[in-house]
Motif scaffolding. Structure first.
Motif, PDB file in Angstrom:
ATOM      1  N   THR A  87      43.643  44.460  24.134  1.00  0.00           N
ATOM      2  CA  THR A  87      42.217  44.669  24.474  1.00  0.00           C
ATOM      3  C   THR A  87      41.715  43.650  25.493  1.00  0.00           C
ATOM      4  O   THR A  87      40.746  42.925  25.253  1.00  0.00           O
ATOM      5  CB  THR A  87      41.346  44.620  23.202  1.00  0.00           C
ATOM      6  OG1 THR A  87      41.552  43.357  22.536  1.00  0.00           O
ATOM      7  CG2 THR A  87      41.699  45.750  22.258  1.00  0.00           C
ATOM      8  N   THR A  88      42.395  43.599  26.615  1.00  0.00           N
ATOM      9  CA  THR A  88      42.053  42.648  27.677  1.00  0.00           C
ATOM     10  C   THR A  88      41.483  43.385  28.876  1.00  0.00           C
ATOM     11  O   THR A  88      41.998  44.423  29.279  1.00  0.00           O
ATOM     12  CB  THR A  88      43.300  41.851  28.107  1.00  0.00           C
ATOM     13  OG1 THR A  88      43.832  41.172  26.962  1.00  0.00           O
ATOM     14  CG2 THR A  88      42.964  40.839  29.175  1.00  0.00           C
ATOM     15  N   ASP A  89      40.420  42.842  29.438  1.00  0.00           N
ATOM     16  CA  ASP A  89      39.766  43.445  30.589  1.00  0.00           C
ATOM     17  C   ASP A  89      40.551  43.104  31.854  1.00  0.00           C
ATOM     18  O   ASP A  89      40.465  41.996  32.381  1.00  0.00           O
ATOM     19  CB  ASP A  89      38.334  42.928  30.698  1.00  0.00           C
ATOM     20  CG  ASP A  89      37.560  43.619  31.816  1.00  0.00           C
ATOM     21  OD1 ASP A  89      38.145  44.458  32.525  1.00  0.00           O
ATOM     22  OD2 ASP A  89      36.364  43.309  31.985  1.00  0.00           O
ATOM     23  N   LEU A  90      41.317  44.061  32.353  1.00  0.00           N
ATOM     24  CA  LEU A  90      42.118  43.861  33.558  1.00  0.00           C
ATOM     25  C   LEU A  90      41.501  44.531  34.783  1.00  0.00           C
ATOM     26  O   LEU A  90      42.153  44.652  35.821  1.00  0.00           O
ATOM     27  CB  LEU A  90      43.539  44.413  33.342  1.00  0.00           C
ATOM     28  CG  LEU A  90      44.350  43.780  32.206  1.00  0.00           C
ATOM     29  CD1 LEU A  90      45.755  44.379  32.173  1.00  0.00           C
ATOM     30  CD2 LEU A  90      44.423  42.269  32.350  1.00  0.00           C
ATOM     31  N   GLY A 114      45.635  54.913  28.802  1.00  0.00           N
ATOM     32  CA  GLY A 114      45.212  54.478  27.470  1.00  0.00           C
ATOM     33  C   GLY A 114      43.735  54.679  27.246  1.00  0.00           C
ATOM     34  O   GLY A 114      42.946  54.837  28.197  1.00  0.00           O
ATOM     35  N   ALA A 115      43.349  54.632  25.988  1.00  0.00           N
ATOM     36  CA  ALA A 115      41.959  54.894  25.619  1.00  0.00           C
ATOM     37  C   ALA A 115      41.007  53.858  26.200  1.00  0.00           C
ATOM     38  O   ALA A 115      39.891  54.174  26.604  1.00  0.00           O
ATOM     39  CB  ALA A 115      41.831  54.930  24.086  1.00  0.00           C
ATOM     40  N   GLY A 116      41.436  52.608  26.246  1.00  0.00           N
ATOM     41  CA  GLY A 116      40.551  51.559  26.735  1.00  0.00           C
ATOM     42  C   GLY A 116      40.503  51.448  28.238  1.00  0.00           C
ATOM     43  O   GLY A 116      39.604  50.809  28.782  1.00  0.00           O
ATOM     44  N   GLY A 117      41.463  52.085  28.930  1.00  0.00           N
ATOM     45  CA  GLY A 117      41.511  51.982  30.372  1.00  0.00           C
ATOM     46  C   GLY A 117      41.725  50.545  30.816  1.00  0.00           C
ATOM     47  O   GLY A 117      42.242  49.714  30.086  1.00  0.00           O
ATOM     48  N   ALA A 118      41.276  50.235  32.028  1.00  0.00           N
ATOM     49  CA  ALA A 118      41.470  48.892  32.571  1.00  0.00           C
ATOM     50  C   ALA A 118      40.551  47.867  31.931  1.00  0.00           C
ATOM     51  O   ALA A 118      40.820  46.671  31.972  1.00  0.00           O
ATOM     52  CB  ALA A 118      41.254  48.906  34.081  1.00  0.00           C
ATOM     53  N   HIS A 119      39.452  48.322  31.308  1.00  0.00           N
ATOM     54  CA  HIS A 119      38.478  47.388  30.738  1.00  0.00           C
ATOM     55  C   HIS A 119      38.879  46.883  29.361  1.00  0.00           C
ATOM     56  O   HIS A 119      38.352  45.862  28.905  1.00  0.00           O
ATOM     57  CB  HIS A 119      37.098  48.054  30.669  1.00  0.00           C
ATOM     58  CG  HIS A 119      36.489  48.277  32.016  1.00  0.00           C
ATOM     59  ND1 HIS A 119      35.778  47.306  32.684  1.00  0.00           N
ATOM     60  CD2 HIS A 119      36.497  49.369  32.834  1.00  0.00           C
ATOM     61  CE1 HIS A 119      35.365  47.779  33.853  1.00  0.00           C
ATOM     62  NE2 HIS A 119      35.794  49.035  33.971  1.00  0.00           N
ATOM     63  N   ALA A 120      39.767  47.546  28.682  1.00  0.00           N
ATOM     64  CA  ALA A 120      40.232  47.096  27.360  1.00  0.00           C
ATOM     65  C   ALA A 120      41.672  47.554  27.178  1.00  0.00           C
ATOM     66  O   ALA A 120      41.983  48.360  26.309  1.00  0.00           O
ATOM     67  CB  ALA A 120      39.329  47.634  26.261  1.00  0.00           C
ATOM     68  N   PHE A 121      42.543  47.002  28.005  1.00  0.00           N
ATOM     69  CA  PHE A 121      43.916  47.487  28.047  1.00  0.00           C
ATOM     70  C   PHE A 121      44.776  46.789  26.995  1.00  0.00           C
ATOM     71  O   PHE A 121      44.642  45.588  26.748  1.00  0.00           O
ATOM     72  CB  PHE A 121      44.527  47.257  29.432  1.00  0.00           C
ATOM     73  CG  PHE A 121      45.920  47.804  29.575  1.00  0.00           C
ATOM     74  CD1 PHE A 121      46.137  49.176  29.667  1.00  0.00           C
ATOM     75  CD2 PHE A 121      47.011  46.958  29.598  1.00  0.00           C
ATOM     76  CE1 PHE A 121      47.418  49.685  29.792  1.00  0.00           C
ATOM     77  CE2 PHE A 121      48.294  47.446  29.728  1.00  0.00           C
ATOM     78  CZ  PHE A 121      48.495  48.825  29.822  1.00  0.00           C
ATOM     79  N   SER A 129      51.223  41.599  33.191  1.00  0.00           N
ATOM     80  CA  SER A 129      51.238  40.312  32.491  1.00  0.00           C
ATOM     81  C   SER A 129      50.616  39.209  33.336  1.00  0.00           C
ATOM     82  O   SER A 129      49.874  38.364  32.827  1.00  0.00           O
ATOM     83  CB  SER A 129      52.666  39.938  32.096  1.00  0.00           C
ATOM     84  OG  SER A 129      53.492  39.802  33.241  1.00  0.00           O
ATOM     85  N   GLN A 130      50.892  39.221  34.638  1.00  0.00           N
ATOM     86  CA  GLN A 130      50.324  38.180  35.489  1.00  0.00           C
ATOM     87  C   GLN A 130      48.812  38.337  35.614  1.00  0.00           C
ATOM     88  O   GLN A 130      48.074  37.344  35.597  1.00  0.00           O
ATOM     89  CB  GLN A 130      50.971  38.193  36.874  1.00  0.00           C
ATOM     90  CG  GLN A 130      50.582  36.989  37.717  1.00  0.00           C
ATOM     91  CD  GLN A 130      51.528  36.758  38.870  1.00  0.00           C
ATOM     92  OE1 GLN A 130      52.476  37.505  39.084  1.00  0.00           O
ATOM     93  NE2 GLN A 130      51.293  35.698  39.633  1.00  0.00           N
ATOM     94  N   ALA A 131      48.357  39.576  35.706  1.00  0.00           N
ATOM     95  CA  ALA A 131      46.912  39.820  35.741  1.00  0.00           C
ATOM     96  C   ALA A 131      46.260  39.353  34.449  1.00  0.00           C
ATOM     97  O   ALA A 131      45.210  38.705  34.463  1.00  0.00           O
ATOM     98  CB  ALA A 131      46.639  41.306  35.966  1.00  0.00           C
ATOM     99  N   ALA A 132      46.890  39.664  33.315  1.00  0.00           N
ATOM    100  CA  ALA A 132      46.346  39.245  32.015  1.00  0.00           C
ATOM    101  C   ALA A 132      46.307  37.722  31.922  1.00  0.00           C
ATOM    102  O   ALA A 132      45.329  37.150  31.418  1.00  0.00           O
ATOM    103  CB  ALA A 132      47.182  39.828  30.880  1.00  0.00           C
ATOM    104  N   ASN A 133      47.347  37.065  32.393  1.00  0.00           N
ATOM    105  CA  ASN A 133      47.383  35.607  32.341  1.00  0.00           C
ATOM    106  C   ASN A 133      46.260  34.985  33.155  1.00  0.00           C
ATOM    107  O   ASN A 133      45.645  33.994  32.740  1.00  0.00           O
ATOM    108  CB  ASN A 133      48.737  35.092  32.836  1.00  0.00           C
ATOM    109  CG  ASN A 133      49.860  35.398  31.866  1.00  0.00           C
ATOM    110  OD1 ASN A 133      49.634  35.638  30.690  1.00  0.00           O
ATOM    111  ND2 ASN A 133      51.083  35.403  32.365  1.00  0.00           N
ATOM    112  N   ILE A 134      45.964  35.560  34.315  1.00  0.00           N
ATOM    113  CA  ILE A 134      44.889  35.036  35.153  1.00  0.00           C
ATOM    114  C   ILE A 134      43.535  35.268  34.487  1.00  0.00           C
ATOM    115  O   ILE A 134      42.700  34.357  34.400  1.00  0.00           O
ATOM    116  CB  ILE A 134      44.918  35.690  36.544  1.00  0.00           C
ATOM    117  CG1 ILE A 134      46.157  35.226  37.308  1.00  0.00           C
ATOM    118  CG2 ILE A 134      43.652  35.352  37.331  1.00  0.00           C
ATOM    119  CD1 ILE A 134      46.368  35.943  38.629  1.00  0.00           C
TER     120      ILE A 134
END
Length: 608
Positions: free
Chosen positions: A318-321, A330-337, A347-352
């Motif tokens: 549930t990370t906003d990418l 996915g159900a959350g899309g890019a805002h709650a992936f 993973s790199q986007a999530a880490n940032i």
């Protein structure tokens, strides 16, 4: 000491359960078990020479395993008023000078040809090149004394009965060694350590006041010996380029000269084996204070600096990418992936996103450990691939700078970032050269127009054949809330991870030093490279257990929870930090940042 000797004599050949007499009496000991309360009697304190000592149990199943807390009066190390101001360099100096002799004594008592349980066994926390708070030595202001924590296993006869004579002898030898070391300690080395600490603190203050992200002093030795943190002998000393050279005055009158890296976007480039990654590694470790002789004692970096990797296979929940992806499945899309097996770019986007959300104001990245399709996307690829959901980092790096988040990036194979660089450093044979002006000349056509548009030297020009997103003209990302360092909204732990009872009540483990297991929940912290010491990993396990098991953290903002837990780490642990389960990892804790805890919490996943 006579009281302790008497108890040991009475306990000789008795069942090991009698060892509770060292810290409480039987009646209160039993009632505390049934009521889950701590014993209420006064602490049993023993005295020997200039110091005092106490015991505490670590678990009911192995009463012979205890913590021995030795209390060293503050005036044995130095004037109490000076210690009160900043105890960390004093704590580190004591631990650094005492742990070696104490552990050497423990090894000398062991006999490979006999059962080790028949000899006392003890251990004191060891240090590395960094100077930070450790549970092995803490200064207690209320007692005006240092508490040295030593794990001590009393010797047994046949595995069940106490060897009181050997136990007394082992404790006396340990205390004599400790007192002798205190009496013979080199106080000049203490003054040098305090002076080094204060100069490092002065550099940090200078960075904050002068818009700098990092400082590397002239003469620093950056390369390390193999995979250790020890300086490499014969390495090329660092020398700063003239344009970036700054002079930092210190409180003791010393003036330090070196390279100041400004806020914004800094690029480190050069050929292979030139020292690029070595410099970046030194900057990552610059968040810590270091001992004199480390070679990097005056390499200081913004304390929230965080190294970012592509981390194939990491768990993302549930990370906003949306800053880096226009759309995602996915159900959350890019805002709650969410995914249990992220790709390199995801993973790199999530880490940032997590680092920025956690308060990082300086991102460190290396082209070699990044996902290429996330870092860059040239014009030809934009023309060829029309439906690309990834918004490359090149399209956000300027925006991050505007929000107060700097980037220090090592590049070697692509010039896509050169147009964005506020500062461009060239590394050749571990020598650094400022090439910022040269790059700006190369980027400008003879008629004065930018050869590469965008970045710090111009705006991207829209391609008439492409849509805005395809041409790379990306709308700015609006920050959530009023904090310029936050891109995503308030984040909490996923509900499926939270539980009413401590997950550690079943199993706890730290595999290979980088893989934390808390019951059915795991966290792979391999790529949290700022967390290097075993004690820091132990701390993360300790705090993650609290984060998962205590109700007050379930609905609170994750960043706030992590900061609170880190700040209280040593406030409540000066006497006994061990849980009733007495896990081995709880003995040796070391200071971590709230950011490190948040990044570890983001990697938690429930085993299938």
């Amino acid at each position: 000491m006579n009281q302790f000797k008497k108890i040991m004599a009475q306990s000789h050949t008795q069942n090991k359960d009698c060892l509770h007499k060292l810290y409480t009496d039987r009646q209160i000991y039993i009632s505390s078990i049934s009521s889950s309360m701590q014993p209420i009697e006064d602490e049993k304190i023993y005295h020997y020479r200039e110091i005092s000592f106490t015991f505490a149990g670590t678990g009911f199943r192995a009463p012979q395993r205890m913590t021995l807390d030795v209390w060293v009066p503050g005036d044995l190390a130095g004037p109490g008023g000076e210690i009160e101001k900043q105890p960390v360099p004093w704590e580190d100096w004591l631990l650094r000078n005492l742990s070696g002799p104490i552990n050497a004594l423990a090894r000398s008592l062991q006999n490979d040809h006999k059962d080790t349980r028949e000899k006392p066994d003890f251990f004191m926390q060891e240090t590395d090149q960094a100077v930070r708070r450790r549970s092995g030595c803490l200064y207690r202001r209320d007692r005006r004394a240092f508490r040295l924590r030593i794990s001590f296993v009393f010797p047994l006869i046949g595995g069940h009965s106490v060897n009181g004579k050997s136990g007394y002898k082992g404790i006396k030898m340990l205390l004599d060694t400790l007192c002798d070391c205190l009496e013979n300690a080199d106080r000049e080395s203490l003054r040098e350590q305090i002076g080094t600490w204060e100069r490092q603190a002065d550099i940090r203050n200078y960075l904050k006041k002068n818009g700098l992200m990092a400082f590397v002093a002239d003469g620093s030795i950056l390369p390390r010996q193999g995979d250790t943190q020890l300086p490499l002998g014969g390495a090329v000393p660092f020398l700063s380029p003239s344009r970036l050279r700054v002079k930092i005055p210190c409180r003791d009158g010393k003036v330090l000269t070196g390279m100041g890296i400004p806020r914004g976007i800094t690029l480190i480039t050069g050929g292979g084996y030139g020292g690029k990654s070595t410099l970046l590694d030194a900057l990552e470790q610059g968040i810590y204070f270091h001992v004199k002789g480390d070679g990097r004692e005056y390499v200081i970096t913004e304390e929230t600096a965080c190294k970012i990797y592509a981390e194939d296979g990491r768990n993302v929940q549930t990370t906003d990418l949306s800053p880096f992806f226009s759309h995602m499945p996915g159900a959350g899309g890019a805002h709650a992936f969410s995914t249990v097996h992220a790709s390199g770019s995801v993973s790199q986007a999530a880490n940032i996103v997590e680092a920025v959300y956690g308060g990082s104001r300086c991102l460190l990245m290396d082209e070699d450990t990044s996902a290429t399709n996330f870092m860059i996307r040239d014009r030809l690829m934009r023309r060829l691939v029309r439906k690309e959901p990834i918004i490359p980092y090149t399209d956000r790096v300027e925006e991050l700078k505007e929000r107060g988040v700097s980037t220090i990036l090592v590049i070697g194979g692509s010039g896509e970032y050169l147009e964005h660089g506020d500062c461009v450093l060239l590394m050749e044979d571990y020598r650094v050269y400022d090439r910022t002006s040269k790059i700006r000349e190369l980027l400008v056509r003879p008629e004065g127009r930018a050869a590469c548009s965008g970045g710090a030297h111009g705006q991207k020009e829209a391609d008439p054949e492409l849509t805005d997103r395809e041409s790379g003209v990306i709308p700015k990302r609006e920050a959530a809330g009023g904090d310029g360092h936050i891109w995503m909204e308030r984040k909490t732990l996923p509900r499926e991870l939270c539980c009413g009872e401590a997950p550690c009540s079943r199993t706890v483990g730290i595999d290979h030093g980088r893989y934390i297991r808390l019951g059915e929940i795991t966290a792979d912290i391999t790529r949290l490279t700022a967390v290097g010491a075993a004690g820091q990993v132990h701390t993360l396990a300790w705090l993650l257990e609290k984060l998962l098991s205590q109700d007050l953290y379930k609905e609170e903002d994750l960043r706030v929870c992590c900061e609170q837990l880190v700040q209280s780490l040593f406030e409540d642990s000066a006497d006994v930090i061990l849980s009733s389960r007495g896990h081995a990892y709880e003995f040796w804790l070391e200071e971590v940042r709230g950011l490190d805890l948040l990044m570890a919490a983001a990697r938690l996943r429930k085993s299938c």
